[in-house]
Design an enzyme around this catalytic site. Structure first.
Site, PDB file in Angstrom:
ATOM      1  N   GLU A  71      43.067  25.888  37.911  1.00  0.00           N
ATOM      2  CA  GLU A  71      43.278  27.182  37.283  1.00  0.00           C
ATOM      3  C   GLU A  71      44.422  27.961  37.955  1.00  0.00           C
ATOM      4  OE1 GLU A  71      39.207  28.296  37.542  1.00  0.00           O
ATOM      5  OE2 GLU A  71      38.810  27.662  35.489  1.00  0.00           O
ATOM      6  N   HIS A  90      39.176  34.580  41.302  1.00  0.00           N
ATOM      7  CA  HIS A  90      38.361  34.142  40.164  1.00  0.00           C
ATOM      8  C   HIS A  90      37.065  33.554  40.716  1.00  0.00           C
ATOM      9  CE1 HIS A  90      36.754  32.070  36.767  1.00  0.00           C
ATOM     10  NE2 HIS A  90      37.104  30.873  37.221  1.00  0.00           N
ATOM     11  N   HIS A  92      32.688  32.470  39.819  1.00  0.00           N
ATOM     12  CA  HIS A  92      31.650  32.187  38.835  1.00  0.00           C
ATOM     13  C   HIS A  92      30.394  32.954  39.242  1.00  0.00           C
ATOM     14  CE1 HIS A  92      33.592  28.018  37.717  1.00  0.00           C
ATOM     15  NE2 HIS A  92      34.423  29.036  37.577  1.00  0.00           N
ATOM     16  N   TYR A 117      32.585  54.172  40.912  1.00  0.00           N
ATOM     17  CA  TYR A 117      33.350  53.128  41.586  1.00  0.00           C
ATOM     18  C   TYR A 117      33.771  52.011  40.639  1.00  0.00           C
ATOM     19  CZ  TYR A 117      32.942  55.275  46.117  1.00  0.00           C
ATOM     20  OH  TYR A 117      33.073  56.148  47.168  1.00  0.00           O
ATOM     21  N   HIS A 157      32.344  31.900  31.348  1.00  0.00           N
ATOM     22  CA  HIS A 157      33.043  31.325  32.508  1.00  0.00           C
ATOM     23  C   HIS A 157      32.963  32.244  33.728  1.00  0.00           C
ATOM     24  CE1 HIS A 157      36.889  28.952  33.838  1.00  0.00           C
ATOM     25  NE2 HIS A 157      36.098  29.210  34.855  1.00  0.00           N
TER      26      HIS A 157
END
Length: 206
Positions: A71, A90, A92, A117, A157
């Site tokens: 990725e 990134h 999961h 926040y 994802h």
């Protein structure tokens, strides 16, 4: 870059220990000019070797080190759209992924402004259509969305977040995960999100 490499490894281990990532999932990158330091493919963020990180260029091409995350193209796309970004993460992470699997979401703005926040660190969170992991056809969509959003959610994802540096990106993705958790915990209950005026007073982009 040795200090930055150690910071990437330390942050990966922190994410892993706190179950914000698991197995060999997720990727972290840091930008240095037109070179991008990136976690390698097949690596666990809980056991990164600072000396064995990948290097790609701003186009996503592999230029040094072990084979990069599949990725990497996504990280490069975000950096091209956000010249001020110094790091991209990134994950999961469980609650964010759970939200990304829900039906009926607003693709322009997935989560409500539940906390100050969240507004300050994330703002609006678009949902990008599902693509298989590593599917480079996502590149154009991500590059377009990243112009106006430093965080977005990949359908089925997980989240992608950019920040001025590693600390800022980590703060934002952790805030996103906690807000996703709140969103799921509050499901079915009447909620009182921040109003547009309240969000605007915080500098939010809603």
């Amino acid at each position: 870059m040795s200090d930055i490499r150690q910071q990437v490894a330390d942050l990966g281990a922190s994410f892993f220990t706190r179950r914000l990532t698991f197995g060999r999932t997720g990727n972290i990158s840091v930008r240095d000019g037109d070179r991008i330091l990136l976690t390698p493919t097949g690596a666990s963020l809980g056991a990164l070797d600072p000396a064995a990180l990948s290097v790609i260029d701003i186009n996503g091409d592999h230029v040094d080190g072990p084979k990069p995350s599949k990725e990497g193209f996504l990280h490069a796309a975000v950096y091209r759209s956000r010249p001020g970004a110094g790091a991209v993460i990134h994950l999961h992470s469980t609650y964010s992924v759970a939200v990304s699997c829900l039906d009926g979401l607003d693709p322009a703005d997935v989560l409500p402004p539940l906390t100050a926040y969240y507004v300050m660190r994330v703002g609006r969170l678009p949902l990008l259509p599902y693509h298989a992991p590593g599917d480079a056809t996502l590149k154009e969509t991500a590059e377009k969305v990243a112009v106006d959003h430093h965080a977005f959610l990949l359908a089925n994802h997980g989240p992608v977040v950019a920040g001025t540096d590693l600390a800022a990106a980590a703060d934002a993705i952790e805030e996103l995960e906690e807000t996703a958790r709140l969103f799921l915990l509050l499901d079915g209950r009447a909620t009182r999100p921040l109003t547009p005026a309240q969000a605007g007073a915080l500098g939010g982009t809603r």
